[in-house]
Design a protein around this motif. Structure first.
Motif, PDB file in Angstrom:
ATOM      1  N   TYR A 104     108.020  50.925 -29.213  1.00  0.00           N
ATOM      2  CA  TYR A 104     108.294  52.353 -29.026  1.00  0.00           C
ATOM      3  C   TYR A 104     109.427  52.817 -29.936  1.00  0.00           C
ATOM      4  O   TYR A 104     110.395  52.077 -30.193  1.00  0.00           O
ATOM      5  CB  TYR A 104     108.657  52.636 -27.568  1.00  0.00           C
ATOM      6  N   ARG A 105     109.334  54.047 -30.393  1.00  0.00           N
ATOM      7  CA  ARG A 105     110.356  54.654 -31.247  1.00  0.00           C
ATOM      8  C   ARG A 105     111.340  55.410 -30.361  1.00  0.00           C
ATOM      9  O   ARG A 105     111.052  56.501 -29.867  1.00  0.00           O
ATOM     10  CB  ARG A 105     109.701  55.634 -32.246  1.00  0.00           C
ATOM     11  N   ILE A 106     112.504  54.835 -30.137  1.00  0.00           N
ATOM     12  CA  ILE A 106     113.478  55.461 -29.251  1.00  0.00           C
ATOM     13  C   ILE A 106     114.866  55.570 -29.895  1.00  0.00           C
ATOM     14  O   ILE A 106     115.762  56.190 -29.333  1.00  0.00           O
ATOM     15  CB  ILE A 106     113.569  54.727 -27.886  1.00  0.00           C
TER      16      ILE A 106
ATOM     17  N   GLN B 293     108.913  54.000 -38.691  1.00  0.00           N
ATOM     18  CA  GLN B 293     107.753  54.403 -39.497  1.00  0.00           C
ATOM     19  C   GLN B 293     106.785  55.280 -38.721  1.00  0.00           C
ATOM     20  O   GLN B 293     105.718  55.622 -39.221  1.00  0.00           O
ATOM     21  CB  GLN B 293     107.033  53.158 -40.034  1.00  0.00           C
ATOM     22  N   VAL B 294     107.171  55.644 -37.481  1.00  0.00           N
ATOM     23  CA  VAL B 294     106.376  56.562 -36.682  1.00  0.00           C
ATOM     24  C   VAL B 294     107.313  57.631 -36.127  1.00  0.00           C
ATOM     25  O   VAL B 294     108.503  57.374 -35.916  1.00  0.00           O
ATOM     26  CB  VAL B 294     105.657  55.814 -35.529  1.00  0.00           C
ATOM     27  N   ALA B 295     106.791  58.814 -35.918  1.00  0.00           N
ATOM     28  CA  ALA B 295     107.604  59.903 -35.369  1.00  0.00           C
ATOM     29  C   ALA B 295     107.932  59.630 -33.905  1.00  0.00           C
ATOM     30  O   ALA B 295     107.134  59.050 -33.167  1.00  0.00           O
ATOM     31  CB  ALA B 295     106.866  61.234 -35.487  1.00  0.00           C
ATOM     32  N   ALA B 296     109.128  60.059 -33.480  1.00  0.00           N
ATOM     33  CA  ALA B 296     109.501  59.970 -32.068  1.00  0.00           C
ATOM     34  C   ALA B 296     108.982  61.177 -31.296  1.00  0.00           C
ATOM     35  O   ALA B 296     108.764  61.114 -30.089  1.00  0.00           O
ATOM     36  CB  ALA B 296     111.016  59.871 -31.930  1.00  0.00           C
TER      37      ALA B 296
ATOM     38  N   GLN C  25     102.551  59.369 -32.802  1.00  0.00           N
ATOM     39  CA  GLN C  25     103.990  59.435 -32.576  1.00  0.00           C
ATOM     40  C   GLN C  25     104.335  58.523 -31.397  1.00  0.00           C
ATOM     41  O   GLN C  25     103.463  58.065 -30.673  1.00  0.00           O
ATOM     42  CB  GLN C  25     104.457  60.854 -32.252  1.00  0.00           C
ATOM     43  N   LEU C  26     105.584  58.203 -31.298  1.00  0.00           N
ATOM     44  CA  LEU C  26     106.183  57.504 -30.146  1.00  0.00           C
ATOM     45  C   LEU C  26     106.034  55.988 -30.159  1.00  0.00           C
ATOM     46  O   LEU C  26     106.941  55.286 -29.759  1.00  0.00           O
ATOM     47  CB  LEU C  26     105.646  58.072 -28.829  1.00  0.00           C
ATOM     48  N   PHE C  27     104.873  55.453 -30.592  1.00  0.00           N
ATOM     49  CA  PHE C  27     104.750  54.003 -30.572  1.00  0.00           C
ATOM     50  C   PHE C  27     103.807  53.515 -31.662  1.00  0.00           C
ATOM     51  O   PHE C  27     102.977  54.247 -32.202  1.00  0.00           O
ATOM     52  CB  PHE C  27     104.273  53.513 -29.205  1.00  0.00           C
ATOM     53  N   ILE C  28     103.969  52.210 -31.974  1.00  0.00           N
ATOM     54  CA  ILE C  28     103.162  51.530 -32.991  1.00  0.00           C
ATOM     55  C   ILE C  28     102.455  50.378 -32.303  1.00  0.00           C
ATOM     56  O   ILE C  28     103.057  49.617 -31.536  1.00  0.00           O
ATOM     57  CB  ILE C  28     104.050  50.996 -34.135  1.00  0.00           C
ATOM     58  N   ASP C  29     101.171  50.203 -32.579  1.00  0.00           N
ATOM     59  CA  ASP C  29     100.371  49.139 -31.979  1.00  0.00           C
ATOM     60  C   ASP C  29     100.008  48.082 -33.018  1.00  0.00           C
ATOM     61  O   ASP C  29      99.830  48.370 -34.210  1.00  0.00           O
ATOM     62  CB  ASP C  29      99.065  49.709 -31.415  1.00  0.00           C
ATOM     63  N   TYR C  30      99.861  46.855 -32.521  1.00  0.00           N
ATOM     64  CA  TYR C  30      99.218  45.806 -33.317  1.00  0.00           C
ATOM     65  C   TYR C  30      98.251  45.080 -32.395  1.00  0.00           C
ATOM     66  O   TYR C  30      98.625  44.642 -31.293  1.00  0.00           O
ATOM     67  CB  TYR C  30     100.228  44.804 -33.873  1.00  0.00           C
ATOM     68  N   ASP C  31      96.997  44.971 -32.812  1.00  0.00           N
ATOM     69  CA  ASP C  31      95.959  44.298 -32.022  1.00  0.00           C
ATOM     70  C   ASP C  31      95.581  42.978 -32.688  1.00  0.00           C
ATOM     71  O   ASP C  31      95.189  42.965 -33.849  1.00  0.00           O
ATOM     72  CB  ASP C  31      94.700  45.173 -31.904  1.00  0.00           C
ATOM     73  N   PHE C  32      95.685  41.893 -31.915  1.00  0.00           N
ATOM     74  CA  PHE C  32      95.226  40.589 -32.449  1.00  0.00           C
ATOM     75  C   PHE C  32      93.714  40.508 -32.334  1.00  0.00           C
ATOM     76  O   PHE C  32      93.138  40.917 -31.329  1.00  0.00           O
ATOM     77  CB  PHE C  32      95.872  39.453 -31.633  1.00  0.00           C
TER      78      PHE C  32
END
Length: 424
Positions: free
Chosen positions: A2-4, A391-394, A417-424
């Motif tokens: 999360y971008r906080i 690298q993502v907007a809050a 915005q708010l969070f970045i995901d990574y999926d395995f």
């Protein structure tokens, strides 16, 4: 991720027989708070259906736990099965209780002195030191209760259900996973913190740091000295009456303890000692290995990497176990927001080429964090698969940091915005 702002907030979702189970790893922000914490916690609660299998507090710095306090009302509606903390939080361990009380008391005293200095004269260097001290206490909230204590109260029993007593772990302990996660095949290994006080107090090894022409600490401290050499005096310039009623030795001791360089050194040491308390956890699932290192600094790392104090007999090379872990790693949560002293060179060199990393960071919160040479070395090792939270907007009015570069294609931002995901 999360971008906080300057803080850690990670949600790990694991497929199980009954659907996804979720692990929350830290929830806090301190410096450069973007005001997005409440929106992020609300989003997290929605995504996990107000149920968390496991909550992990790596250590008690505000930038890792403040969200539990500021969003206590949201967490009061979330069911939690288990809570993990480092052994330093065990209320039944008198050594741990005394250690934490000493750190908090020192941080409070330092904070008051730094506040007094800032009241007399603005000084960016002192502001940084005050921020370090308040990261340990969280600063005072309503009713004079330290913000970090409010967060700790939530972690010890502020969730919706009466969750079991938290588990307190040290390096080498075998952790207890929630039943659904264990049944799904998730395993966890506790790599830190060590139990050895001497290692906990080991702050840094500059030969293992990714330096970038950083200003030396001695230079920073010199800027804090309030008087020039022309104002320095000698003992023989005064008679004994000048030091009444305490006497020369006690006056000198009191003054020495209040010198800016001494105060600065104490603040830095307290800050780094708390970082070294971090839980370091290796998760393994379906052939994937994920390393979450909290803010572990040199003493914590050297215990994992070398099996003890680096340079002592039998502890001069990476252990076979450390090489095996790092050589098979698929994901690394970058330690301490990309600080130079939180991911040793030997660790980076041993990481599997092509692994993936996430770094929760915010520029201009602390001096030269994130450290560019470290991130460059990680990017090279990871084939550019390294994401930064900025690298993502809050929020719509808080855009991504253009200087952070574009988000690598291996990652996604489902809500933009708010969070970045990574999926395995």
């Amino acid at each position: 991720m999360y971008r906080i702002g300057f803080g850690d907030f990670f949600l790990l979702s694991v497929p199980t027989g009954g659907g996804a189970s979720h692990i929350l790893i830290d929830c806090g922000v301190h410096a450069k708070d973007l005001g997005s914490m409440r929106a992020a916690v609300t989003q997290m609660a929605k995504d996990c259906g107000n149920r968390l299998a496991l909550v992990i507090m790596t250590h008690r710095h505000a930038d890792h736990i403040s969200g539990f306090g500021s969003c206590a009302d949201i967490f009061a509606e979330i069911e939690v099965e288990r809570v993990w903390m480092p052994w330093f939080e065990n209320p039944d361990d008198q050594k741990a209780v005394a250690f934490q009380a000493s750190l908090v008391a020192m941080a409070g005293q330092l904070g008051r002195q730094f506040q007094a200095r800032l009241a007399a004269k603005p000084d960016p260097a002192v502001e940084q030191l005050l921020s370090m001290a308040e990261n340990i206490t969280g600063g005072l909230g309503v009713a004079g209760i330290a913000a970090n204590q409010k967060a700790l109260n939530v972690l010890h029993g502020g969730f919706r259900n009466s969750q079991p007593k938290p588990d307190y772990y040290k390096a080498g302990d075998v952790p207890t996973l929630p039943a659904a996660l264990a049944a799904a095949g998730l395993t966890a290994e506790i790599l830190g913190p060590p139990i050895d006080d001497a290692l906990i107090r080991q702050m840094t090894n500059k030969n293992q740091q990714y330096l970038a022409g950083a200003t030396e600490i001695s230079d920073q401290l010199a800027r804090l000295k309030p008087f020039g050499n022309a104002f320095r005096g000698r003992r023989e310039d005064y008679d004994d009456k000048a030091f009444a009623p305490y006497g020369y030795d006690r006056v000198k001791s009191m003054l020495d303890g209040a010198q800016p360089d001494v105060l600065a050194a104490q603040a830095k040491a307290a800050d780094k000692t708390l970082n070294n308390q971090s839980l370091v956890i290796l998760f393994s699932f379906a052939g994937k290995n994920l390393l979450f290192a909290g803010d572990a600094q040199w003493g914590n790392w050297e215990n994992f990497l070398y099996g003890g104090a680096y340079g002592t007999p039998g502890h001069t090379q990476l252990t076979a176990r450390a090489r095996d872990i790092l050589g098979k790693i698929d994901f690394y949560k970058v330690g301490h927001h990309g600080s130079a002293n939180a991911t040793p060179k030997d660790a980076v060199k041993a990481m599997r080429i092509g692994c993936v990393g996430m770094c929760s960071t915010q520029e201009h919160a602390y001096n030269e964090v994130p450290r560019a040479p470290l991130l460059d070395a990680l990017r090279q090792r990871m084939n550019d698969q390294l994401a930064r939270s900025d690298q993502v907007a809050a929020a719509p009015d808080k855009p991504a940091n253009p200087d952070a570069g574009p988000l690598p294609p291996a990652f996604s931002t489902p809500g933009q915005q708010l969070f970045i995901d990574y999926d395995f």
